[in-house]
Design a protein around this motif. Sequence first.
Motif, PDB file in Angstrom:
ATOM      1  N   UNK A  93     105.335  -9.068  32.068  1.00 23.11           N
ATOM      2  CA  UNK A  93     104.446  -7.940  32.400  1.00 23.11           C
ATOM      3  C   UNK A  93     103.775  -8.114  33.751  1.00 23.11           C
ATOM      4  N   UNK A  94     104.099  -9.178  34.485  1.00 24.01           N
ATOM      5  CA  UNK A  94     103.453  -9.471  35.763  1.00 24.01           C
ATOM      6  C   UNK A  94     103.803  -8.419  36.813  1.00 24.01           C
ATOM      7  N   UNK A  95     102.847  -8.114  37.661  1.00 21.91           N
ATOM      8  CA  UNK A  95     103.057  -7.154  38.747  1.00 21.91           C
ATOM      9  C   UNK A  95     104.098  -7.685  39.729  1.00 21.91           C
ATOM     10  N   UNK A  96     104.026  -8.981  40.020  1.00 17.28           N
ATOM     11  CA  UNK A  96     104.973  -9.625  40.923  1.00 17.28           C
ATOM     12  C   UNK A  96     105.704 -10.739  40.177  1.00 17.28           C
ATOM     13  N   UNK A  97     106.955 -10.925  40.513  1.00 17.86           N
ATOM     14  CA  UNK A  97     107.767 -11.949  39.865  1.00 17.86           C
ATOM     15  C   UNK A  97     107.153 -13.329  40.070  1.00 17.86           C
ATOM     16  N   UNK A  98     107.044 -14.095  38.997  1.00 15.54           N
ATOM     17  CA  UNK A  98     106.474 -15.443  39.060  1.00 15.54           C
ATOM     18  C   UNK A  98     107.628 -16.438  39.111  1.00 15.54           C
ATOM     19  N   UNK A  99     107.746 -17.149  40.223  1.00 18.07           N
ATOM     20  CA  UNK A  99     108.862 -18.067  40.438  1.00 18.07           C
ATOM     21  C   UNK A  99     108.351 -19.496  40.502  1.00 18.07           C
ATOM     22  N   UNK A 100     108.870 -20.359  39.642  1.00 19.18           N
ATOM     23  CA  UNK A 100     108.473 -21.765  39.631  1.00 19.18           C
ATOM     24  C   UNK A 100     109.714 -22.624  39.428  1.00 19.18           C
ATOM     25  N   UNK A 101     109.734 -23.778  40.074  1.00 17.80           N
ATOM     26  CA  UNK A 101     110.906 -24.653  40.003  1.00 17.80           C
ATOM     27  C   UNK A 101     110.917 -25.502  38.739  1.00 17.80           C
ATOM     28  N   UNK A 105     108.584 -26.314  34.685  1.00 16.74           N
ATOM     29  CA  UNK A 105     107.543 -25.873  33.760  1.00 16.74           C
ATOM     30  C   UNK A 105     106.194 -26.449  34.169  1.00 16.74           C
ATOM     31  N   UNK A 106     106.188 -27.657  34.727  1.00 19.03           N
ATOM     32  CA  UNK A 106     104.931 -28.226  35.205  1.00 19.03           C
ATOM     33  C   UNK A 106     104.385 -27.410  36.363  1.00 19.03           C
ATOM     34  N   UNK A 107     105.243 -27.011  37.286  1.00 20.43           N
ATOM     35  CA  UNK A 107     104.791 -26.206  38.417  1.00 20.43           C
ATOM     36  C   UNK A 107     104.248 -24.869  37.945  1.00 20.43           C
ATOM     37  N   UNK A 108     104.912 -24.272  36.954  1.00 17.55           N
ATOM     38  CA  UNK A 108     104.432 -23.006  36.402  1.00 17.55           C
ATOM     39  C   UNK A 108     103.052 -23.188  35.788  1.00 17.55           C
ATOM     40  N   UNK A 109     102.875 -24.255  35.024  1.00 19.88           N
ATOM     41  CA  UNK A 109     101.571 -24.533  34.406  1.00 19.88           C
ATOM     42  C   UNK A 109     100.494 -24.670  35.488  1.00 19.88           C
ATOM     43  N   UNK A 110     100.782 -25.455  36.516  1.00 21.32           N
ATOM     44  CA  UNK A 110      99.800 -25.677  37.569  1.00 21.32           C
ATOM     45  C   UNK A 110      99.481 -24.388  38.321  1.00 21.32           C
ATOM     46  N   UNK A 111     100.503 -23.580  38.582  1.00 21.21           N
ATOM     47  CA  UNK A 111     100.272 -22.312  39.278  1.00 21.21           C
ATOM     48  C   UNK A 111      99.364 -21.396  38.463  1.00 21.21           C
ATOM     49  N   UNK A 112      99.612 -21.321  37.158  1.00 18.00           N
ATOM     50  CA  UNK A 112      98.809 -20.441  36.316  1.00 18.00           C
ATOM     51  C   UNK A 112      97.394 -20.960  36.100  1.00 18.00           C
ATOM     52  N   UNK A 113      97.195 -22.264  36.223  1.00 24.67           N
ATOM     53  CA  UNK A 113      95.845 -22.806  36.081  1.00 24.67           C
ATOM     54  C   UNK A 113      95.084 -22.773  37.406  1.00 24.67           C
ATOM     55  N   UNK A 114      95.806 -22.584  38.513  1.00 24.12           N
ATOM     56  CA  UNK A 114      95.152 -22.469  39.827  1.00 24.12           C
ATOM     57  C   UNK A 114      94.706 -21.045  40.106  1.00 24.12           C
ATOM     58  N   UNK A 115      95.522 -20.070  39.702  1.00 25.03           N
ATOM     59  CA  UNK A 115      95.238 -18.682  40.049  1.00 25.03           C
ATOM     60  C   UNK A 115      95.816 -17.742  39.001  1.00 25.03           C
ATOM     61  N   UNK A 116      95.067 -16.712  38.656  1.00 23.73           N
ATOM     62  CA  UNK A 116      95.542 -15.733  37.694  1.00 23.73           C
ATOM     63  C   UNK A 116      96.676 -14.891  38.270  1.00 23.73           C
ATOM     64  N   UNK A 117      97.517 -14.381  37.370  1.00 26.40           N
ATOM     65  CA  UNK A 117      98.610 -13.476  37.708  1.00 26.40           C
ATOM     66  C   UNK A 117      98.230 -12.082  37.224  1.00 26.40           C
ATOM     67  N   UNK A 118      98.451 -11.068  38.044  1.00 22.72           N
ATOM     68  CA  UNK A 118      98.157  -9.703  37.640  1.00 22.72           C
ATOM     69  C   UNK A 118      99.209  -9.195  36.670  1.00 22.72           C
ATOM     70  N   UNK A 119      98.755  -8.524  35.604  1.00 25.30           N
ATOM     71  CA  UNK A 119      99.635  -7.969  34.581  1.00 25.30           C
ATOM     72  C   UNK A 119      99.404  -6.461  34.449  1.00 25.30           C
ATOM     73  N   UNK A 120     100.351  -5.792  33.801  1.00 26.06           N
ATOM     74  CA  UNK A 120     100.173  -4.400  33.351  1.00 26.06           C
ATOM     75  C   UNK A 120      99.706  -3.483  34.473  1.00 26.06           C
TER      76      UNK A 120
END
Length: 297
Positions: free
Chosen positions: A65-73, A75-90
Motif C-alpha cells: 500500500x506504500x505510495x512509493x516502492x520500498x526497495x531493500x537488499x 530483511x535487515x536493511x528493510x527493518x532498519x529503513x522502516x525504523x529510521x523513517x516512516x513510509x507513506x501508505x494509502x
Amino acid sequence: MEQSSKENGLIQRVPEECLTTVIGLTSPADACRSAVVSAGFRSAADSDAVWERFLPLDCDAVLERAVHFVDSSSRKELFMDLSDEHVLLDDGKRSFGLQRSSGAKCYMLSVREMAIAWVKIDLYWRERSDPDSSLIRFSMVAELMSVCWLSISGHISTKELSPGTHYAAYLVFKLTHDASGLASPQQRSVLSVGGRQGSTHTASLHPCNRTDSSCTGEMADGEPHDHERDDGVVVRYPRPRVDGWLELEMGDFHTGDSDDEATAAEDVDMILHECEELQWKKGLIIEGIEIRPKKIN
C-alpha cells in the motif's frame, strides 16, 4: 587468553542454522550485539532468516500500500529503513514504521484520515501544505482559523497493530504565534477500545507555563506530561518532540496477546474535544495522530 581462544573455537563449531534460530528468539537490539561477537555470529545475526522474525508477519502486505516502492537488499536493511523513517501508505493518508527496539508496528494518521468538526469549511479550518511536515510525512496539515466547538478524532483497528503491545496515541501539532483559547479547563482527551472507555484526561493544547521541575517537559520518555492544578485537577500537557512539533498523549491501551485470525478486531477510538465552555479558539496546526508503543520505565 588460551581459554578465550578455546571458547571462540567452540563457538565456531556451532552450526549457523542453530545460531540463527537462537538469535531469532531474542530482539533486534540483541541481534545487533551478537553481530560483533565473531564472524560466525555476524553471518547468522545479519541473515534474512533472523530479521524475517523481527518484521511483522504482514509487513510485505502493508508495504504493498506504500505510495512509493520500498526497495531493500535484505530483511535487515528493510527493518532498519522502516525504523529510521516512516513510509507513506494509502495515497499519503497515513504513514507506517517500526519501533527499532522491538519491531512493533507504528502508524500516524494524517488529517485526511481523521474526523475534525468543520474541517472542510474555510471559515473555521484551512487545509494547507506545511514545509515542516511535507518534507518527511504528509503533504497537508489542518490549521484552525476560528471555532468555539473543538472535536478531533481518529481510529485504528487493533488488527493493524502488533499483538501483546502497550500502545499510546499522540496528537501531533504545533501552535501559531497568536494561538488562543486552547487551554480550556473543559478540554478532554478520550481513548476507547471496542467501545469500552479506557481513559479520559483533562488536557491542554498549550504547553505548561509553570517553571518548576514538575512541568518542564523534561520527563522520562513515554511518560505523560501531567501536572496538578491548584484546584486539584490533573491536566495533561503537550511535550516537545525532536522534530520540532508538539505531542499530547491522548491515552494508552494494550493489544491482545494473539495475532490469530480468529481473534476479533476492535476499533481504537481517540478523541480530543471541548464542547461545553465554547470558548473561541484559533492557531492550532494539526499534523496527525501517531500510534506507537509506549515506553515504560
